[in-house]
Scaffold this active site. Structure first.
Site, PDB file in Angstrom:
ATOM      1  N   CYS A 126      40.951  45.449  37.078  1.00 31.74           N
ATOM      2  CA  CYS A 126      40.029  45.779  38.170  1.00 31.74           C
ATOM      3  C   CYS A 126      39.973  47.281  38.497  1.00 31.74           C
ATOM      4  O   CYS A 126      39.379  48.037  37.741  1.00 31.74           O
ATOM      5  CB  CYS A 126      40.397  44.940  39.398  1.00 31.74           C
ATOM      6  SG  CYS A 126      39.047  44.779  40.561  1.00 31.74           S
ATOM      7  N   HIS A 140      42.662  39.100  38.436  1.00 25.91           N
ATOM      8  CA  HIS A 140      43.852  39.575  39.152  1.00 25.91           C
ATOM      9  C   HIS A 140      45.099  38.765  38.802  1.00 25.91           C
ATOM     10  O   HIS A 140      45.179  38.195  37.728  1.00 25.91           O
ATOM     11  CB  HIS A 140      43.568  39.604  40.653  1.00 25.91           C
ATOM     12  CG  HIS A 140      42.821  40.840  41.036  1.00 25.91           C
ATOM     13  ND1 HIS A 140      43.423  42.072  41.069  1.00 25.91           N
ATOM     14  CD2 HIS A 140      41.534  41.038  41.361  1.00 25.91           C
ATOM     15  CE1 HIS A 140      42.529  42.983  41.425  1.00 25.91           C
ATOM     16  NE2 HIS A 140      41.379  42.384  41.599  1.00 25.91           N
TER      17      HIS A 140
HETATM   18  N1  GLN Z   1      37.752  48.829  44.699  1.00 28.23           N
HETATM   19  C1  GLN Z   1      37.217  48.280  43.486  1.00 28.23           C
HETATM   20  C2  GLN Z   1      36.013  47.375  43.696  1.00 28.23           C
HETATM   21  O1  GLN Z   1      35.846  46.802  44.741  1.00 28.23           O
HETATM   22  C3  GLN Z   1      38.317  47.539  42.748  1.00 28.23           C
HETATM   23  C4  GLN Z   1      38.778  46.318  43.506  1.00 28.23           C
HETATM   24  C5  GLN Z   1      40.003  45.682  42.969  1.00 28.23           C
HETATM   25  O2  GLN Z   1      40.785  46.264  42.227  1.00 28.23           O
HETATM   26  N2  GLN Z   1      40.203  44.459  43.415  1.00 28.23           N
HETATM   27  O3  GLN Z   1      35.213  47.224  42.795  1.00 28.23           O
END
Ligand code: GLN
Length: 244
Positions: A94, A192
């Site tokens: 992510c 995740h």
């Molecule tokens: N901040 C980034 C987004 O919202 C990554 C989010 C995350 O790592 N969960 O796209």
């Protein structure tokens, strides 16, 4: 045998227990009598590319990403590029995935520079993509399940393979049907914490590749994955049913 795993910015980018991926790699290695050392590398530290066999880079919020973006470019860019170009194993989730690319534009319009190692860019949309995801990788003939939560829409260049084709969920951008990307031995995804717990094939692919890079020949006995596969199959069934 021994594997050294580097955890990049564990204090800043570690949402949804992304760190669990490292614990799973360690557990699966130790089941095979392979010793694992975990080294944390964060703000101000240099990255010594020859010290590690696997690098893990998790996800996080935009604010933390902005701090990490500056530090990466200032202190680690060239060494990380060489590590990835050398074909060493890298797993990025992510926010970490986004920062390996050219840039990430946040929902407030702030442009965070990435490492520009991968031919990808990310722009935030008006909504967040949240939920369980199922993807299929035709080359490995493997299905992976996970959980995504991101506002960023990522577009990958033609020289990159996706980690998989989206069967349920949104994936990279909700448009092109791709999720994540693979470049050499760098694996990126929006999935995740549950990534490696429910996808033991992928965990073993990372371990095997790291061992091949380091030892050339090695024994790698099969483990009993029946519980993991059961959990995965439950999610595949539930999520693909929802899709109709
Ligand atoms: N901040 C980034 C987004 O919202 C990554 C989010 C995350 O790592 N969960 O796209």
């Amino acid at each position: 045998m021994e594997l050294n795993i580097c955890h990049l910015y564990p204090d800043l980018l570690n949402v949804y227990g992304d760190m669990g991926n490292i614990l799973i790699l360690k557990h699966r290695a130790e089941q095979r009598n392979i010793n694992v050392n975990i080294v944390n590398v964060s703000l101000g530290d240099t990255f010594k590319k020859d010290d590690y066999d696997i690098v893990f880079f998790g996800g996080g919020q935009d604010y933390e990403q902005s701090i990490v973006s500056e530090d990466l470019i200032k202190n680690k860019k060239d060494a990380l590029k060489e590590y990835i170009e050398d074909g060493k194993v890298f797993l990025s989730i992510c926010g970490g995935y986004q920062l390996l690319g050219k840039y990430y534009t946040t929902p407030t319009g702030e442009k965070l520079d990435g490492l520009d190692i991968l031919d990808i860019y990310t722009e935030a949309g008006n909504t967040r993509f949240i939920g369980n995801t199922v993807i299929y990788n035709p080359k490995f003939k493997e299905t992976y399940v996970g959980f995504e939560n991101h506002s960023g829409r990522t577009y990958i260049g033609k020289n990159l393979e996706p980690l998989g084709e989206v069967k349920a969920g949104y994936g990279n951008n909700g448009e092109d049907g791709y999720e994540g990307c693979i470049y050499k031995n760098t694996f990126c995804t929006y999935f995740h914490g549950s990534l490696l717990s429910k996808n033991p094939e992928l965990a073993d692919r990372l371990l095997c590749t790291a061992l091949e890079n380091k030892y050339k020949t090695f024994k790698f006995p099969e483990l009993d994955n029946s519980l993991e596969i059961k959990a995965k199959e439950f999610i595949i069934k539930r999520e693909t049913k929802k899709q109709g």
